[in-house]
Design a protein around this motif. Structure first.
Motif, mmCIF file in Angstrom:
data_model
loop_
_atom_site.group_PDB
_atom_site.id
_atom_site.type_symbol
_atom_site.label_atom_id
_atom_site.label_comp_id
_atom_site.label_asym_id
_atom_site.label_seq_id
_atom_site.Cartn_x
_atom_site.Cartn_y
_atom_site.Cartn_z
ATOM 1 N N UNK A 3 0.813 -1.208 0.000
ATOM 2 C CA UNK A 3 0.000 0.000 0.000
ATOM 3 C C UNK A 3 0.846 1.257 0.000
ATOM 4 N N UNK A 4 2.022 1.254 0.683
ATOM 5 C CA UNK A 4 2.816 2.473 0.781
ATOM 6 C C UNK A 4 3.959 2.498 -0.211
ATOM 7 N N UNK A 5 4.130 1.513 -1.061
ATOM 8 C CA UNK A 5 5.274 1.445 -1.965
ATOM 9 C C UNK A 5 5.091 2.306 -3.193
ATOM 10 N N UNK A 6 6.168 2.466 -3.922
ATOM 11 C CA UNK A 6 6.121 3.257 -5.149
ATOM 12 C C UNK A 6 5.859 2.342 -6.326
ATOM 13 N N UNK A 7 5.105 2.830 -7.214
ATOM 14 C CA UNK A 7 4.886 2.136 -8.467
ATOM 15 C C UNK A 7 6.005 2.522 -9.414
ATOM 16 N N UNK A 8 6.241 1.728 -10.430
ATOM 17 C CA UNK A 8 7.282 2.058 -11.399
ATOM 18 C C UNK A 8 6.941 3.323 -12.161
ATOM 19 N N UNK A 9 5.691 3.639 -12.305
ATOM 20 C CA UNK A 9 5.296 4.806 -13.071
ATOM 21 C C UNK A 9 5.170 6.067 -12.210
ATOM 22 N N UNK A 10 5.271 5.947 -10.886
ATOM 23 C CA UNK A 10 5.133 7.124 -10.030
ATOM 24 C C UNK A 10 6.390 7.989 -10.118
ATOM 25 N N UNK A 11 6.181 9.301 -9.960
ATOM 26 C CA UNK A 11 7.301 10.238 -9.981
ATOM 27 C C UNK A 11 7.973 10.261 -8.619
ATOM 28 N N UNK A 12 9.261 10.531 -8.627
ATOM 29 C CA UNK A 12 9.993 10.712 -7.374
ATOM 30 C C UNK A 12 9.876 12.191 -7.024
ATOM 31 N N UNK A 13 9.164 12.482 -5.948
ATOM 32 C CA UNK A 13 8.935 13.874 -5.579
ATOM 33 C C UNK A 13 9.813 14.302 -4.406
ATOM 34 N N UNK A 14 10.466 13.411 -3.711
ATOM 35 C CA UNK A 14 11.324 13.767 -2.576
ATOM 36 C C UNK A 14 12.788 13.566 -2.944
ATOM 37 N N UNK A 15 13.635 14.390 -2.346
ATOM 38 C CA UNK A 15 15.076 14.284 -2.591
ATOM 39 C C UNK A 15 15.712 13.761 -1.311
ATOM 40 N N UNK A 16 16.506 12.737 -1.463
ATOM 41 C CA UNK A 16 17.197 12.161 -0.323
ATOM 42 C C UNK A 16 18.537 12.900 -0.159
ATOM 43 N N UNK A 17 18.646 13.723 0.890
ATOM 44 C CA UNK A 17 19.868 14.509 1.077
ATOM 45 C C UNK A 17 20.836 13.840 2.056
ATOM 46 N N UNK A 18 20.531 12.683 2.534
ATOM 47 C CA UNK A 18 21.402 11.994 3.477
ATOM 48 C C UNK A 18 22.798 11.749 2.908
#
Length: 149
Positions: A3-18
């Motif tokens: 339910x909380x996972x990303x689909x292959x077609x979903x956009x990446x809207x967050x940037x991982x700055x770690x």
């Protein structure tokens, strides 16, 4: 699908700055270590007064003046140092420095060499000052001649 996972077609809207923060912290540590290492390099620091704005020797009552003229001519506060050998002269200079440091631990040494003296003599006098407890020292200079016109 979860339910909380990303689909292959979903956009990446967050940037991982770690990873970027990790790299910056590593660079910070490297700079801190390098800076402390650079500051600990042993060298001979010389407090060189500016020739145009230097102080008169009379204004420095807590000082010892070591003078070298030509080759093998030394004086302490204007009194010539005589000796049969370089070791005898060095021991007289060292004894005078130790006596003055015993009176005043904040003693400042002033090395005054004329233009005919070898640079090695000046460095040797600075070494004698440092070896005998003087931590502050300067090289005496003269004001530059005024230009005519």
């Amino acid at each position: 699908m979860a339910a909380g996972g990303l689909d292959e077609d979903d956009e990446i809207t967050g940037i991982n700055i770690t990873p970027m923060v990790d790299i910056i912290l590593v660079l910070l540590v490297i700079f801190m270590v390098t800076t402390t290492t650079i500051n600990q390099i042993e060298g001979m620091e010389v407090d060189k007064p500016d020739a145009a704005s230097g102080k008169n020797l009379g204004e420095l009552p807590q000082s010892i003046v070591l003078v070298c003229r030509g080759e093998d001519e030394f004086a302490i506060d204007g009194e010539p140092v005589a000796g049969d050998s370089a070791e005898a002269v060095d021991s007289q200079i060292a004894a005078a420095i130790k006596a003055r440091v015993a009176q005043n631990p904040e003693l400042q040494g002033i090395v005054n060499c004329d233009t005919k003296a070898q640079v090695g003599a000046m460095v040797h006098l600075i070494d004698l000052l440092r070896e005998n407890g003087v931590t502050k020292y300067a090289i005496a200079t003269e004001p530059p001649p005024r230009a005519e016109g």
